[in-house]
Design a protein around this motif. Structure first.
Motif, PDB file in Angstrom:
ATOM      1  N   PHE A  95      41.162  32.544  53.034  1.00 10.77           N
ATOM      2  CA  PHE A  95      41.838  32.451  51.812  1.00 10.77           C
ATOM      3  C   PHE A  95      42.380  33.741  51.467  1.00 10.77           C
ATOM      4  O   PHE A  95      43.514  34.026  50.991  1.00 10.77           O
ATOM      5  CB  PHE A  95      40.903  31.949  50.735  1.00 10.77           C
ATOM      6  CG  PHE A  95      41.481  32.240  49.277  1.00 10.77           C
ATOM      7  CD1 PHE A  95      42.460  31.121  48.865  1.00 10.77           C
ATOM      8  CD2 PHE A  95      41.384  33.190  48.617  1.00 10.77           C
ATOM      9  CE1 PHE A  95      42.968  31.477  47.670  1.00 10.77           C
ATOM     10  CE2 PHE A  95      41.361  33.514  47.207  1.00 10.77           C
ATOM     11  CZ  PHE A  95      42.776  32.463  46.965  1.00 10.77           C
ATOM     12  N   THR A  96      41.511  34.664  51.820  1.00  8.69           N
ATOM     13  CA  THR A  96      41.982  36.172  51.581  1.00  8.69           C
ATOM     14  C   THR A  96      43.103  36.465  52.310  1.00  8.69           C
ATOM     15  O   THR A  96      44.069  37.268  51.849  1.00  8.69           O
ATOM     16  CB  THR A  96      40.728  36.975  51.789  1.00  8.69           C
ATOM     17  OG1 THR A  96      39.881  36.832  50.780  1.00  8.69           O
ATOM     18  CG2 THR A  96      41.011  38.546  51.305  1.00  8.69           C
ATOM     19  N   GLY A  97      43.106  36.327  53.629  1.00  6.44           N
ATOM     20  CA  GLY A  97      44.130  36.472  54.769  1.00  6.44           C
ATOM     21  C   GLY A  97      45.373  35.767  54.040  1.00  6.44           C
ATOM     22  O   GLY A  97      46.464  36.454  54.169  1.00  6.44           O
ATOM     23  N   ALA A  98      45.192  34.677  53.831  1.00 10.96           N
ATOM     24  CA  ALA A  98      46.520  33.884  53.499  1.00 10.96           C
ATOM     25  C   ALA A  98      47.141  34.456  52.083  1.00 10.96           C
ATOM     26  O   ALA A  98      48.587  34.625  52.146  1.00 10.96           O
ATOM     27  CB  ALA A  98      46.154  32.524  53.239  1.00 10.96           C
ATOM     28  N   VAL A  99      46.301  34.766  51.225  1.00 11.81           N
ATOM     29  CA  VAL A  99      46.945  35.382  50.084  1.00 11.81           C
ATOM     30  C   VAL A  99      47.815  36.743  50.262  1.00 11.81           C
ATOM     31  O   VAL A  99      48.928  36.940  49.981  1.00 11.81           O
ATOM     32  CB  VAL A  99      46.145  35.538  48.863  1.00 11.81           C
ATOM     33  CG1 VAL A  99      46.540  36.568  47.764  1.00 11.81           C
ATOM     34  CG2 VAL A  99      45.407  34.195  48.428  1.00 11.81           C
ATOM     35  N   ILE A 100      47.038  37.469  51.130  1.00  8.86           N
ATOM     36  CA  ILE A 100      47.671  38.746  51.487  1.00  8.86           C
ATOM     37  C   ILE A 100      49.128  38.827  52.042  1.00  8.86           C
ATOM     38  O   ILE A 100      49.921  39.592  51.948  1.00  8.86           O
ATOM     39  CB  ILE A 100      46.610  39.447  52.236  1.00  8.86           C
ATOM     40  CG1 ILE A 100      45.292  40.012  51.434  1.00  8.86           C
ATOM     41  CG2 ILE A 100      47.507  40.952  52.733  1.00  8.86           C
ATOM     42  CD1 ILE A 100      44.333  40.952  52.192  1.00  8.86           C
ATOM     43  N   VAL A 101      49.024  37.828  52.873  1.00 13.80           N
ATOM     44  CA  VAL A 101      50.381  37.520  53.737  1.00 13.80           C
ATOM     45  C   VAL A 101      51.394  36.763  52.956  1.00 13.80           C
ATOM     46  O   VAL A 101      52.680  37.162  52.869  1.00 13.80           O
ATOM     47  CB  VAL A 101      49.972  36.751  55.240  1.00 13.80           C
ATOM     48  CG1 VAL A 101      51.306  36.486  55.742  1.00 13.80           C
ATOM     49  CG2 VAL A 101      48.853  37.722  56.142  1.00 13.80           C
ATOM     50  N   ALA A 102      51.199  35.685  52.205  1.00 16.98           N
ATOM     51  CA  ALA A 102      51.910  34.899  51.512  1.00 16.98           C
ATOM     52  C   ALA A 102      52.556  35.518  50.415  1.00 16.98           C
ATOM     53  O   ALA A 102      53.824  35.528  50.141  1.00 16.98           O
ATOM     54  CB  ALA A 102      51.150  33.683  50.849  1.00 16.98           C
ATOM     55  N   VAL A 103      51.905  36.450  49.649  1.00 12.16           N
ATOM     56  CA  VAL A 103      52.683  37.296  48.423  1.00 12.16           C
ATOM     57  C   VAL A 103      53.750  37.977  48.952  1.00 12.16           C
ATOM     58  O   VAL A 103      54.414  38.378  48.384  1.00 12.16           O
ATOM     59  CB  VAL A 103      51.374  38.103  47.883  1.00 12.16           C
ATOM     60  CG1 VAL A 103      50.412  37.229  47.101  1.00 12.16           C
ATOM     61  CG2 VAL A 103      50.752  38.888  48.535  1.00 12.16           C
ATOM     62  N   SER A 152      47.328  38.561  43.434  1.00  8.58           N
ATOM     63  CA  SER A 152      46.741  39.666  44.144  1.00  8.58           C
ATOM     64  C   SER A 152      45.870  40.547  43.651  1.00  8.58           C
ATOM     65  O   SER A 152      44.920  41.042  44.318  1.00  8.58           O
ATOM     66  CB  SER A 152      48.321  40.458  44.700  1.00  8.58           C
ATOM     67  OG  SER A 152      49.315  39.790  45.301  1.00  8.58           O
ATOM     68  N   LEU A 153      45.940  40.496  42.295  1.00 11.81           N
ATOM     69  CA  LEU A 153      44.841  41.540  41.706  1.00 11.81           C
ATOM     70  C   LEU A 153      43.544  40.828  41.616  1.00 11.81           C
ATOM     71  O   LEU A 153      42.613  41.477  42.005  1.00 11.81           O
ATOM     72  CB  LEU A 153      45.291  41.498  40.144  1.00 11.81           C
ATOM     73  CG  LEU A 153      44.261  42.217  39.191  1.00 11.81           C
ATOM     74  CD1 LEU A 153      43.980  43.534  39.555  1.00 11.81           C
ATOM     75  CD2 LEU A 153      44.685  42.203  37.853  1.00 11.81           C
ATOM     76  N   ALA A 154      43.359  39.482  41.725  1.00 10.64           N
ATOM     77  CA  ALA A 154      42.344  38.680  41.894  1.00 10.64           C
ATOM     78  C   ALA A 154      41.732  39.018  43.345  1.00 10.64           C
ATOM     79  O   ALA A 154      40.370  39.115  43.469  1.00 10.64           O
ATOM     80  CB  ALA A 154      42.253  37.318  41.426  1.00 10.64           C
ATOM     81  N   THR A 155      42.699  38.787  44.436  1.00 10.85           N
ATOM     82  CA  THR A 155      42.083  38.987  45.527  1.00 10.85           C
ATOM     83  C   THR A 155      41.690  40.267  45.833  1.00 10.85           C
ATOM     84  O   THR A 155      40.607  40.480  46.702  1.00 10.85           O
ATOM     85  CB  THR A 155      43.232  38.467  46.606  1.00 10.85           C
ATOM     86  OG1 THR A 155      43.714  37.374  46.239  1.00 10.85           O
ATOM     87  CG2 THR A 155      43.079  38.745  47.884  1.00 10.85           C
ATOM     88  N   GLY A 156      42.339  41.444  45.376  1.00  9.47           N
ATOM     89  CA  GLY A 156      41.686  42.724  45.772  1.00  9.47           C
ATOM     90  C   GLY A 156      40.641  42.940  44.855  1.00  9.47           C
ATOM     91  O   GLY A 156      39.661  43.606  45.349  1.00  9.47           O
ATOM     92  N   LEU A 168      34.801  43.719  45.719  1.00  8.17           N
ATOM     93  CA  LEU A 168      33.282  43.427  45.462  1.00  8.17           C
ATOM     94  C   LEU A 168      32.445  42.956  46.604  1.00  8.17           C
ATOM     95  O   LEU A 168      31.246  43.477  46.815  1.00  8.17           O
ATOM     96  CB  LEU A 168      33.291  42.258  44.262  1.00  8.17           C
ATOM     97  CG  LEU A 168      33.917  42.616  42.961  1.00  8.17           C
ATOM     98  CD1 LEU A 168      33.770  41.309  42.011  1.00  8.17           C
ATOM     99  CD2 LEU A 168      32.953  43.732  42.305  1.00  8.17           C
ATOM    100  N   ILE A 169      33.245  42.323  47.273  1.00  8.02           N
ATOM    101  CA  ILE A 169      32.466  41.867  48.511  1.00  8.02           C
ATOM    102  C   ILE A 169      32.242  43.099  49.598  1.00  8.02           C
ATOM    103  O   ILE A 169      30.894  43.148  50.045  1.00  8.02           O
ATOM    104  CB  ILE A 169      33.472  40.732  49.542  1.00  8.02           C
ATOM    105  CG1 ILE A 169      33.460  39.507  48.822  1.00  8.02           C
ATOM    106  CG2 ILE A 169      33.016  40.570  50.908  1.00  8.02           C
ATOM    107  CD1 ILE A 169      34.528  38.511  49.447  1.00  8.02           C
ATOM    108  N   GLY A 170      33.245  43.832  49.693  1.00  4.31           N
ATOM    109  CA  GLY A 170      32.935  45.089  50.774  1.00  4.31           C
ATOM    110  C   GLY A 170      31.818  46.016  49.950  1.00  4.31           C
ATOM    111  O   GLY A 170      30.838  46.599  50.695  1.00  4.31           O
ATOM    112  N   ALA A 171      31.723  46.074  48.541  1.00  5.85           N
ATOM    113  CA  ALA A 171      30.532  46.769  47.982  1.00  5.85           C
ATOM    114  C   ALA A 171      29.296  46.251  48.194  1.00  5.85           C
ATOM    115  O   ALA A 171      28.179  46.899  48.426  1.00  5.85           O
ATOM    116  CB  ALA A 171      31.079  47.276  46.618  1.00  5.85           C
TER     117      ALA A 171
END
Length: 322
Positions: free
Chosen positions: A62-70, A251-255, A260-263
């Motif tokens: 889902f994250t990858g799809a949003v990053i590419v799709a936008v 994009s803001l929500a995905t960022g 948060l996941i990384g932290a």
């Protein structure tokens, strides 16, 4: 000037507006195929790890799809208005329509939809694309030659090079920088997924934080379009302004999610690295080598060794060195 069979003279016949963005549709299909592939593999995973693995894969896709799709959407910013407006040049006819402006990273879409759809003996339903890469002035000239409706030409003119609004350069370069940083975020996402499959979970967390950071840079780049002086868009007697739309907030929500996941991964890996490796099913420490299983030795060989006195074993070893 008058109509001829419902079509204005000297203008090409009205064409049907496109429904799907083919680039966006390709991105969606690619990620759907990847998701289907992981679902097929899912039954081969045993135990409780199956649910965690499925959740992690779906969230990552889902994250990858949003990053590419936008990068291919046209709704980073938008404005809509319903008004009574003149329809085409050389005519005083008015229509009731919804006029929309949709701004993406690669250009703008201007929509015009009649309310009701059938007016003046024709279907009023337009969705015209004006791209930065093709030099928008050329697209605007083509639109003039086609004889597109006045509201579409009026809005497109605001984004031309000679427009006093100065929207062209601001939106074009902001969109280009936003797209570049978004693709950088995608590269960080790819590296993070590779590191999650290796015994370096801590660095995978760092790359997820970097992914979220580059998404924020992309949003900040596009947000600079709000710093230019406001340009008034007036359709009929109604004015409207451009506001951030779906792709920007998604994009803001995905960022935020990536950050948060990384932290969380970085903190948990620092506190309990062994449990994190076990959760992600990666790596085996040297200290765990004893738990790999019991070894077996030929019983005949063991009997022969135990039957030889220790003094003879010492002599044999001495002769080997001599």
């Amino acid at each position: 000037m008058t109509f001829y069979d419902g079509i204005y003279p000297f203008y090409p016949k009205q064409i049907t507006p496109f429904i799907f963005n083919l680039d966006l549709l390709t991105v969606i299909l690619v990620f759907l195929v990847l998701a289907a592939t992981f679902i097929i593999v899912l039954p081969g995973i045993r135990g409780k790890a199956r649910l965690f693995w499925m959740f992690r894969m779906i969230l990552s896709l889902f994250t990858g799809a949003v990053i590419v799709a936008v990068n291919f959407t046209s709704d980073w910013a938008a404005a809509n208005v319903k008004a009574n407006t003149t329809y085409k040049s050389f005519s005083s006819a008015f229509v009731s329509a919804e006029v929309g402006l949709h701004v993406g990273l690669s250009g703008i879409n201007v929509t015009l939809k009649g309310v009701p759809l059938e007016q003046l003996n024709e279907t009023i339903d337009y969705n015209e694309v004006f791209r930065w890469t093709d030099v928008l002035d050329k697209d605007y000239t083509d639109a003039l030659e086609k004889g597109l409706p006045n509201p579409i030409l009026y809005i497109a003119e605001k984004f031309t090079l000679n427009s006093p609004c100065g929207l062209y350069y601001q939106y074009r370069y902001s969109g280009q920088y936003a797209s570049a940083t978004m693709w950088t975020a995608f590269c960080c996402w790819l590296v993070a997924n590779i590191l999650f499959s290796l015994p370096v979970i801590l660095y995978a967390g760092y790359m997820m934080v970097a992914t979220g950071t580059f998404i924020f840079f992309s949003l900040a780049s596009f947000a600079t379009t709000q710093n230019i002086p406001a340009c008034t868009f007036t359709i009929g007697t109604v004015s409207f302004q451009i506001h951030f739309s779906l792709s920007f907030w998604l994009s803001l929500a995905t960022g935020v999610l990536c950050f948060l996941i990384g932290a969380m991964v970085v903190i948990l890996d620092s506190l309990m690295p062994e449990k994190m490796r076990e959760a992600f099913s990666v790596g085996v420490d040297d200290s765990d080598e004893d738990s790999l299983g019991e070894g077996y030795m030929n019983a005949t060989f063991v009997d022969e060794v135990t039957a030889v006195p220790a003094t003879e074993l010492i002599e044999i070893r001495t002769e080997d060195y001599l």
